[in-house]
Design an enzyme around this catalytic site. Structure first.
Site, short mmCIF file in Angstrom:
data_model
loop_
_atom_site.label_atom_id
_atom_site.label_comp_id
_atom_site.label_asym_id
_atom_site.label_seq_id
_atom_site.Cartn_x
_atom_site.Cartn_y
_atom_site.Cartn_z
N ASP A 10 0.89 -1.16 0.00
CA ASP A 10 0.00 0.00 0.00
C ASP A 10 0.93 1.21 0.00
O ASP A 10 1.70 1.39 0.95
CB ASP A 10 -0.87 -0.04 1.27
CG ASP A 10 -1.69 1.23 1.47
OD1 ASP A 10 -2.61 1.19 2.30
OD2 ASP A 10 -1.40 2.24 0.80
N ASN A 24 -6.60 13.12 -10.49
CA ASN A 24 -7.32 13.63 -11.66
C ASN A 24 -7.00 15.12 -11.78
O ASN A 24 -6.39 15.70 -10.88
CB ASN A 24 -8.83 13.38 -11.54
CG ASN A 24 -9.42 14.07 -10.33
OD1 ASN A 24 -9.39 15.29 -10.20
ND2 ASN A 24 -9.92 13.27 -9.40
N VAL A 33 -6.03 5.00 -5.57
CA VAL A 33 -4.84 5.39 -4.80
C VAL A 33 -4.95 6.86 -4.35
O VAL A 33 -4.50 7.24 -3.28
CB VAL A 33 -3.55 5.13 -5.61
CG1 VAL A 33 -3.39 6.08 -6.78
CG2 VAL A 33 -2.32 5.18 -4.71
N ASP A 34 -5.63 7.67 -5.17
CA ASP A 34 -5.86 9.09 -4.83
C ASP A 34 -6.61 9.18 -3.50
O ASP A 34 -6.24 9.91 -2.57
CB ASP A 34 -6.66 9.73 -5.97
CG ASP A 34 -6.70 11.24 -5.92
OD1 ASP A 34 -7.42 11.83 -6.74
OD2 ASP A 34 -6.01 11.83 -5.07
N SER A 117 -2.81 5.21 -14.13
CA SER A 117 -3.83 5.03 -15.17
C SER A 117 -4.36 3.61 -15.33
O SER A 117 -5.25 3.39 -16.16
CB SER A 117 -3.31 5.50 -16.55
OG SER A 117 -3.32 6.90 -16.63
N THR A 118 -3.84 2.65 -14.56
CA THR A 118 -4.23 1.24 -14.79
C THR A 118 -5.45 0.83 -13.97
O THR A 118 -5.87 -0.32 -14.02
CB THR A 118 -3.06 0.29 -14.44
OG1 THR A 118 -2.79 0.38 -13.04
CG2 THR A 118 -1.82 0.62 -15.25
N GLY A 119 -6.03 1.71 -13.21
CA GLY A 119 -7.26 1.40 -12.46
C GLY A 119 -8.46 2.00 -13.15
O GLY A 119 -8.85 1.59 -14.26
N TYR A 121 -8.77 4.52 -14.84
CA TYR A 121 -8.53 5.07 -16.20
C TYR A 121 -8.32 3.98 -17.25
O TYR A 121 -8.15 4.29 -18.42
CB TYR A 121 -7.37 6.06 -16.17
CG TYR A 121 -7.73 7.43 -15.62
CD1 TYR A 121 -9.02 7.72 -15.17
CD2 TYR A 121 -6.79 8.44 -15.53
CE1 TYR A 121 -9.36 8.95 -14.66
CE2 TYR A 121 -7.11 9.70 -15.02
CZ TYR A 121 -8.40 9.95 -14.59
OH TYR A 121 -8.74 11.18 -14.09
#
Ligand code: APR
Length: 166
Positions: A10, A24, A33-34, A117-119, A121
């Protein structure tokens, strides 16, 4: 000199100089994660982000880490995946490069990236990891700068993809 490694963790638990946030363009928080980073850093992070007036895709901005073990957060905005024909790879590479530029400009030495970007997005992990590793590998910090870069994976699958590339 730049060293690369991959771990499953994590990212909010890593005591590095900076963790990178997959944000974003508003920089006002979100999920994934944001959301985890904002929860762990506390409300001062959002207050600091409000003063940044957003961030364009492919760019990066830095704040303190507040309650995080990491001293700083580098916020970058990855591209939304639309099939790969809209310059997504170049924008994703820019996220990694601009984060590294910001880290070295602030004299930071240890840095951890999530899989940008792999979640939400939707960028395929295999393609994104290739862009991530090749961009970091190709970054030549100024003479004398030492950078330890960690690819912080949230799943065993993702860790396997990065490990195969390192
Ligand atoms: N530590 C490390 N990695 C994490 C964590 C965590 N605590 N939580 C999620 N991840 C991973 C996800 O599993 C994924 O591999 O981060 C990667 C990026 O996924 P997202 O967080 O969904 O980010 P992204 O795909 O870039 O989408 C960004 O989602 O949360 C919103 O505000 C954000 O609108 C922005 C969009």
């Amino acid at each position: 000199m730049i060293s690369l490694n991959a771990v499953r963790a994590d990212i909010t638990t890593l005591g590095v100089d900076a963790i990178v946030n997959a944000a974003n363009s508003s920089l006002l928080g979100g999920g994934g994660v944001d959301g985890a980073i904002h929860r762990a850093a506390g409300p001062d992070l959002l207050a600091a982000c409000r003063r940044l007036n957003g961030c364009p895709t492919g760019q990066a901005k830095i704040t303190p880490g507040f309650r995080l073990p990491a001293r700083h957060v580098i916020h970058t905005v990855g591209p939304v995946w639309h099939g790969g024909m809209r310059g997504e790879a170049a924008l994703l590479a820019s996220c990694y490069r601009e984060s590294l530029v910001l880290a070295t400009a602030h004299g930071l030495r240890t840095l951890a990236f999530p899989s940008i970007s792999t979640g939400v997005y939707g960028y395929p992990i295999e393609l994104a990891a290739e862009v991530a590793v090749s961009t970091v590998r190709g970054f030549s910090p100024d003479a004398g700068d030492v950078l330890d870069v960690t690819f912080c994976c949230f799943s065993e699958t993702d860790l396997g993809v990065y490990t195969a590339l390192l």
